[in-house]
Write an enzyme that holds these catalytic residues in place. Structure first.
Site, PDB file in Angstrom:
ATOM      1  N   ASN A   9       0.869  -1.171   0.000  1.00  0.00           N
ATOM      2  CA  ASN A   9       0.000   0.000   0.000  1.00  0.00           C
ATOM      3  C   ASN A   9       0.911   1.227   0.000  1.00  0.00           C
ATOM      4  O   ASN A   9       1.472   1.583   1.025  1.00  0.00           O
ATOM      5  CB  ASN A   9      -0.910  -0.009   1.240  1.00  0.00           C
ATOM      6  CG  ASN A   9      -1.764   1.251   1.319  1.00  0.00           C
ATOM      7  OD1 ASN A   9      -1.827   2.030   0.363  1.00  0.00           O
ATOM      8  ND2 ASN A   9      -2.418   1.449   2.449  1.00  0.00           N
ATOM      9  N   TRP A  10       1.029   1.832  -1.167  1.00  0.00           N
ATOM     10  CA  TRP A  10       1.964   2.963  -1.283  1.00  0.00           C
ATOM     11  C   TRP A  10       1.421   4.256  -0.710  1.00  0.00           C
ATOM     12  O   TRP A  10       2.137   5.247  -0.632  1.00  0.00           O
ATOM     13  CB  TRP A  10       2.340   3.161  -2.764  1.00  0.00           C
ATOM     14  CG  TRP A  10       3.228   2.086  -3.306  1.00  0.00           C
ATOM     15  CD1 TRP A  10       3.948   1.171  -2.586  1.00  0.00           C
ATOM     16  CD2 TRP A  10       3.499   1.816  -4.684  1.00  0.00           C
ATOM     17  NE1 TRP A  10       4.649   0.347  -3.436  1.00  0.00           N
ATOM     18  CE2 TRP A  10       4.387   0.725  -4.726  1.00  0.00           C
ATOM     19  CE3 TRP A  10       3.069   2.379  -5.886  1.00  0.00           C
ATOM     20  CZ2 TRP A  10       4.864   0.199  -5.921  1.00  0.00           C
ATOM     21  CZ3 TRP A  10       3.537   1.856  -7.086  1.00  0.00           C
ATOM     22  CH2 TRP A  10       4.424   0.778  -7.098  1.00  0.00           C
ATOM     23  N   LYS A  11       0.142   4.286  -0.388  1.00  0.00           N
ATOM     24  CA  LYS A  11      -0.471   5.511   0.161  1.00  0.00           C
ATOM     25  C   LYS A  11      -0.178   6.690  -0.773  1.00  0.00           C
ATOM     26  O   LYS A  11      -0.178   6.508  -1.991  1.00  0.00           O
ATOM     27  CB  LYS A  11       0.008   5.729   1.601  1.00  0.00           C
ATOM     28  CG  LYS A  11      -0.202   4.472   2.465  1.00  0.00           C
ATOM     29  CD  LYS A  11       0.045   4.679   3.931  1.00  0.00           C
ATOM     30  CE  LYS A  11      -0.176   3.367   4.686  1.00  0.00           C
ATOM     31  NZ  LYS A  11      -0.033   3.506   6.131  1.00  0.00           N
ATOM     32  N   HIS A  96      -9.576   1.606   4.978  1.00  0.00           N
ATOM     33  CA  HIS A  96      -8.291   1.789   5.658  1.00  0.00           C
ATOM     34  C   HIS A  96      -8.467   2.764   6.819  1.00  0.00           C
ATOM     35  O   HIS A  96      -9.253   3.714   6.725  1.00  0.00           O
ATOM     36  CB  HIS A  96      -7.241   2.319   4.666  1.00  0.00           C
ATOM     37  CG  HIS A  96      -5.851   2.243   5.214  1.00  0.00           C
ATOM     38  ND1 HIS A  96      -5.368   3.171   6.107  1.00  0.00           N
ATOM     39  CD2 HIS A  96      -4.859   1.344   5.031  1.00  0.00           C
ATOM     40  CE1 HIS A  96      -4.128   2.836   6.439  1.00  0.00           C
ATOM     41  NE2 HIS A  96      -3.796   1.730   5.803  1.00  0.00           N
ATOM     42  N   GLU A  98      -6.769   5.130   7.789  1.00  0.00           N
ATOM     43  CA  GLU A  98      -6.532   6.534   7.434  1.00  0.00           C
ATOM     44  C   GLU A  98      -7.770   7.133   6.762  1.00  0.00           C
ATOM     45  O   GLU A  98      -8.087   8.307   6.967  1.00  0.00           O
ATOM     46  CB  GLU A  98      -5.278   6.634   6.545  1.00  0.00           C
ATOM     47  CG  GLU A  98      -4.013   6.380   7.364  1.00  0.00           C
ATOM     48  CD  GLU A  98      -2.851   5.771   6.597  1.00  0.00           C
ATOM     49  OE1 GLU A  98      -2.861   5.764   5.351  1.00  0.00           O
ATOM     50  OE2 GLU A  98      -1.917   5.282   7.266  1.00  0.00           O
ATOM     51  N   GLU A 168      -5.387  -4.370  10.679  1.00  0.00           N
ATOM     52  CA  GLU A 168      -4.313  -3.410  10.887  1.00  0.00           C
ATOM     53  C   GLU A 168      -4.555  -2.641  12.191  1.00  0.00           C
ATOM     54  O   GLU A 168      -5.361  -1.698  12.206  1.00  0.00           O
ATOM     55  CB  GLU A 168      -4.258  -2.406   9.730  1.00  0.00           C
ATOM     56  CG  GLU A 168      -4.025  -3.030   8.381  1.00  0.00           C
ATOM     57  CD  GLU A 168      -3.434  -2.023   7.397  1.00  0.00           C
ATOM     58  OE1 GLU A 168      -2.353  -2.297   6.870  1.00  0.00           O
ATOM     59  OE2 GLU A 168      -4.039  -0.957   7.185  1.00  0.00           O
ATOM     60  N   GLY A 174       2.698   2.633  10.724  1.00  0.00           N
ATOM     61  CA  GLY A 174       3.669   3.704  10.537  1.00  0.00           C
ATOM     62  C   GLY A 174       4.390   4.108  11.804  1.00  0.00           C
ATOM     63  O   GLY A 174       5.071   5.139  11.848  1.00  0.00           O
ATOM     64  N   SER A 214       3.571  -1.864  10.382  1.00  0.00           N
ATOM     65  CA  SER A 214       5.012  -1.982  10.616  1.00  0.00           C
ATOM     66  C   SER A 214       5.585  -3.347  10.237  1.00  0.00           C
ATOM     67  O   SER A 214       6.517  -3.841  10.883  1.00  0.00           O
ATOM     68  CB  SER A 214       5.368  -1.620  12.066  1.00  0.00           C
ATOM     69  OG  SER A 214       5.027  -0.269  12.335  1.00  0.00           O
ATOM     70  N   GLY A 235       2.924  -0.930   4.296  1.00  0.00           N
ATOM     71  CA  GLY A 235       3.037   0.481   3.941  1.00  0.00           C
ATOM     72  C   GLY A 235       4.486   0.852   3.678  1.00  0.00           C
ATOM     73  O   GLY A 235       5.046   0.553   2.611  1.00  0.00           O
ATOM     74  N   GLY A 236       5.120   1.471   4.654  1.00  0.00           N
ATOM     75  CA  GLY A 236       6.476   2.024   4.489  1.00  0.00           C
ATOM     76  C   GLY A 236       7.479   1.079   3.844  1.00  0.00           C
ATOM     77  O   GLY A 236       8.225   1.477   2.942  1.00  0.00           O
TER      78      GLY A 236
END
Ligand code: 13P
Length: 254
Positions: A9-11, A96, A98, A168, A174, A214, A235-236
């Site tokens: 998930n590159w956001k 999500h 976010e 999640e 993150g 994470s 993510g990251g």
């Protein structure tokens, strides 16, 4: 029996040219990655055409990170399921944390999106998860049951088999704080028990539940080695082809 699914998930990262750089590099790593894993890249809307074109000949699937619950009309800035389908998108991340926290998406809106995705033959990656406050206040099960029950309202058994759940924990997203394998496994087991109540054991046993929060190459093996963890939503650590590939390599045993 459940095919692992690892998704990036590159956001809000990677326009078309960075998407191209990533994919051209990542494709060279595919021959060395476990074959039994479904790999998905969730790029920003403007990069999806590029991703679809570059991945057309590969087994890697393309995902959007959101979509409208509406089909068309006066919804400035929105993108419909049919538009995504037209550019060969396969999956869509919905609900999500976010989107819930920053953009105020309710369980009802997420449910409408999930139904629309299925109606258009897009597969939802349906995200659920609790805040630290909810976990520490003893409300973990209540929060997750509510998210699952409301989010999946009117989703049929057949559609459920085409739905991926991503657990999640909000406090692990993150932050570098990862759920312990035991915490994650216990929660996944609980999620599967809610799915069993809703759809019966035979269906619940087939539904893939990803862990997200994470995930890194260093913790992928331990997390994905748990009985009820069927993949990861990253993510990251998915922003670099090498670390995303390492997560798949370390996390998926053949
Ligand atoms: P991180 O892997 O950066 O914690 O993000 C997890 C996530 O939100 C994936 O959807």
């Amino acid at each position: 029996m459940r095919k692992p699914i690892v998704a990036a998930n590159w956001k809000l990262n990677k326009g078309p040219s960075e998407t191209e750089d990533f994919i051209k590099n990542f494709i060279t790593k595919l021959p060395d990655l476990p074959k039994g894993c479904e790999i998905v890249l969730a790029a920003p809307y403007v990069s999806l055409v590029k991703a679809s074109e570059l991945l057309a000949q590969s087994t890697v699937r393309v995902s959007a990170q959101n979509m409208s619950e509406h089909e068309n009309g006066a919804y400035t800035g929105e993108i419909s399921a049919l538009m995504l389908k037209e550019i060969f998108v396969n999956y869509v991340i919905l609900g999500h944390s976010e989107r819930r926290a920053i953009y105020g998406e309710s369980d009802e809106t997420i449910n409408a999106k999930i139904l629309k995705a299925h109606g258009t033959e897009l597969k939802p990656i349906f995200c659920i998860g609790e805040t630290l406050e909810e976990r520490e206040g003893g409300n973990l099960e209540k929060v997750l049951s509510q998210q699952i029950t409301l989010g999946l309202k009117d989703v049929t058994e057949k559609e459920m088999l085409e739905t991926v759940i991503a657990y999640e924990p909000v406090w692990a997203i993150g932050t570098g704080v990862v759920a312990t394998p035991t915490q994650a496994q216990d929660t996944h087991e609980f999620v599967r028990s809610v799915l069993t109540d809703l759809y019966g054991i035979a269906v619940a046993e087939k539904i893939r539940i990803q862990y997200g929060g994470s995930v890194k190459p260093e913790n992928a093996a331990e997390l994905l080695g748990q009985k009820d963890i069927d993949g990861a939503l990253v993510g990251g650590a998915s922003l670099e082809p090498a670390s995303f590939a390492d997560i798949i390599r370390n996390g998926v045993v053949e």
